[in-house]
Design a protein around this motif. Structure first.
Motif, PDB file in Angstrom:
ATOM      1  N   THR A   9      47.649  40.773  32.221  1.00 33.70           N
ATOM      2  CA  THR A   9      47.697  42.033  31.424  1.00 33.70           C
ATOM      3  C   THR A   9      47.394  43.306  32.241  1.00 33.70           C
ATOM      4  OG1 THR A   9      47.905  40.773  29.270  1.00 33.70           O
ATOM      5  CG2 THR A   9      47.523  43.289  29.429  1.00 33.70           C
ATOM      6  N   ARG A  10      47.833  44.321  32.212  1.00 34.64           N
ATOM      7  CA  ARG A  10      47.320  45.375  32.969  1.00 34.64           C
ATOM      8  C   ARG A  10      46.892  46.331  31.819  1.00 34.64           C
ATOM      9  NH1 ARG A  10      48.060  44.894  38.142  1.00 34.64           N
ATOM     10  NH2 ARG A  10      50.106  43.293  38.744  1.00 34.64           N
ATOM     11  N   TYR A  11      45.702  47.334  31.923  1.00 33.54           N
ATOM     12  CA  TYR A  11      45.467  48.321  30.982  1.00 33.54           C
ATOM     13  C   TYR A  11      44.831  49.363  31.780  1.00 33.54           C
ATOM     14  CZ  TYR A  11      40.655  46.918  31.652  1.00 33.54           C
ATOM     15  OH  TYR A  11      39.266  46.755  31.796  1.00 33.54           O
ATOM     16  N   GLY A  21      52.794  45.429  33.842  1.00 33.71           N
ATOM     17  CA  GLY A  21      53.383  45.916  35.133  1.00 33.71           C
ATOM     18  C   GLY A  21      54.582  46.646  35.250  1.00 33.71           C
ATOM     19  N   THR A  22      55.619  46.198  34.114  1.00 31.27           N
ATOM     20  CA  THR A  22      56.694  46.799  34.220  1.00 31.27           C
ATOM     21  C   THR A  22      57.301  47.513  32.792  1.00 31.27           C
ATOM     22  OG1 THR A  22      57.688  45.210  35.567  1.00 31.27           O
ATOM     23  CG2 THR A  22      59.294  46.264  34.431  1.00 31.27           C
ATOM     24  N   SER A  23      56.807  46.699  31.657  1.00 30.03           N
ATOM     25  CA  SER A  23      56.854  47.224  30.437  1.00 30.03           C
ATOM     26  C   SER A  23      55.656  47.323  29.551  1.00 30.03           C
ATOM     27  CB  SER A  23      57.801  46.217  29.632  1.00 30.03           C
ATOM     28  OG  SER A  23      59.108  45.951  30.288  1.00 30.03           O
ATOM     29  N   LEU A  24      55.559  48.428  28.528  1.00 33.22           N
ATOM     30  CA  LEU A  24      54.450  48.610  27.960  1.00 33.22           C
ATOM     31  C   LEU A  24      54.379  47.534  26.692  1.00 33.22           C
ATOM     32  CD1 LEU A  24      52.368  50.834  26.986  1.00 33.22           C
ATOM     33  CD2 LEU A  24      54.156  51.625  25.351  1.00 33.22           C
ATOM     34  N   ALA A  68      39.333  38.632  29.619  1.00 38.86           N
ATOM     35  CA  ALA A  68      38.682  38.548  30.778  1.00 38.86           C
ATOM     36  C   ALA A  68      39.602  38.509  32.190  1.00 38.86           C
ATOM     37  CB  ALA A  68      38.004  37.145  30.735  1.00 38.86           C
ATOM     38  N   ASP A  69      40.829  38.102  31.902  1.00 35.81           N
ATOM     39  CA  ASP A  69      41.790  38.160  32.999  1.00 35.81           C
ATOM     40  C   ASP A  69      42.505  39.373  33.233  1.00 35.81           C
ATOM     41  OD1 ASP A  69      43.322  37.724  30.674  1.00 35.81           O
ATOM     42  OD2 ASP A  69      44.529  36.290  31.620  1.00 35.81           O
ATOM     43  N   TRP A  70      42.270  40.593  32.245  1.00 39.23           N
ATOM     44  CA  TRP A  70      43.178  41.714  32.282  1.00 39.23           C
ATOM     45  C   TRP A  70      42.536  42.632  33.491  1.00 39.23           C
ATOM     46  CZ3 TRP A  70      43.690  44.540  26.924  1.00 39.23           C
ATOM     47  CH2 TRP A  70      44.334  43.656  25.972  1.00 39.23           C
ATOM     48  N   VAL A  71      43.624  43.095  34.131  1.00 39.40           N
ATOM     49  CA  VAL A  71      43.321  44.104  35.182  1.00 39.40           C
ATOM     50  C   VAL A  71      43.475  45.486  35.039  1.00 39.40           C
ATOM     51  CG1 VAL A  71      44.243  44.733  37.652  1.00 39.40           C
ATOM     52  CG2 VAL A  71      44.344  42.338  36.637  1.00 39.40           C
ATOM     53  N   PRO A  72      42.405  46.427  35.265  1.00 38.60           N
ATOM     54  CA  PRO A  72      42.406  47.923  35.121  1.00 38.60           C
ATOM     55  C   PRO A  72      43.347  48.361  36.086  1.00 38.60           C
ATOM     56  CG  PRO A  72      40.109  47.279  35.735  1.00 38.60           C
ATOM     57  CD  PRO A  72      40.976  45.902  35.575  1.00 38.60           C
ATOM     58  N   ASP A  73      44.361  48.977  35.772  1.00 38.96           N
ATOM     59  CA  ASP A  73      45.298  49.745  36.569  1.00 38.96           C
ATOM     60  C   ASP A  73      46.028  50.880  35.817  1.00 38.96           C
ATOM     61  OD1 ASP A  73      47.219  50.146  38.343  1.00 38.96           O
ATOM     62  OD2 ASP A  73      48.285  48.096  38.390  1.00 38.96           O
ATOM     63  N   PRO A  74      45.761  51.992  36.240  1.00 36.78           N
ATOM     64  CA  PRO A  74      46.475  53.203  35.560  1.00 36.78           C
ATOM     65  C   PRO A  74      47.846  53.430  36.148  1.00 36.78           C
ATOM     66  CG  PRO A  74      44.943  54.014  36.926  1.00 36.78           C
ATOM     67  CD  PRO A  74      44.606  52.444  37.012  1.00 36.78           C
ATOM     68  N   ALA A  75      48.067  52.792  37.187  1.00 35.71           N
ATOM     69  CA  ALA A  75      49.443  53.180  37.960  1.00 35.71           C
ATOM     70  C   ALA A  75      50.540  53.031  37.106  1.00 35.71           C
ATOM     71  CB  ALA A  75      49.369  52.673  39.257  1.00 35.71           C
TER      72      ALA A  75
END
Length: 173
Positions: A15-17, A33-36, A53-60
């Motif tokens: 999960t990106r956030y 990475g593709t969908s909200l 814990a496995d989430w990735v901070p990524d504003p892009a």
């Protein structure tokens, strides 16, 4: 009425956030990475279980989301155009899809929504699914009110629900 949005299945991977500020407070955005997959009103949003814990901070991946949310909250956007993939049961996803057909500036009741879904005695189940909507604002669960026309629960709190409805020209008690 608007056309229902097709809800995709969340993609693989972490999960990106990111977070964005807004007139209703900080919003936490999640995606694949593709969908909200989520719009939460802060870390205290009801039913939000916390950042994994496995989430990735990524504003892009959230630039379009942030821009559309800002435009909506400024009163400049009435319909979102975003790929959505909320995680939920088949029934929850059915309810969330139905929510996307409630037009801007209109409300419906849990009972009416249940009836429209072919479950005339299912207003409580619809209410529970509505309350578990992970993509607040974009999937407009704030547009569902009590049978008596009153505001009812909202994961982001009733003051935020009142604000969102007022933004759409509706004032409820």
């Amino acid at each position: 009425m608007t056309t229902p949005v097709r809800l995709a299945e969340p993609g693989p991977g972490p999960t990106r956030y990111t977070t964005v500020g807004s007139v209703i407070g900080e919003l936490l955005l999640t995606g694949d990475g593709t969908s909200l997959t989520g719009v939460y009103m802060g870390l205290d949003h009801r039913h939000f279980t916390g950042i994994g814990a496995d989430w990735v901070p990524d504003p892009a991946p959230f630039r379009a989301v942030a821009a559309q949310l800002a435009a909506y909250l400024a009163g400049e956007l009435r319909e979102f155009d975003l790929p959505l993939a909320p995680r939920g049961t088949p029934f929850q996803r059915e309810v969330w899809t139905a929510l996307t057909t409630i037009p801007w500036g209109h409300t419906t009741t849990y009972g009416s929504l249940a009836h429209r879904l072919g479950r005339p005695t299912g207003s409580r189940a619809v209410g529970m699914a509505n309350g578990r909507n992970p993509v607040s604002i974009v999937i407009p669960c704030h547009r569902v009110i009590g049978a008596d026309g009153s505001l009812t629960g909202y994961g982001g709190g009733l003051p935020r629900k009142r604000h969102l409805l007022a933004l759409e020209g509706l004032t409820l008690v």
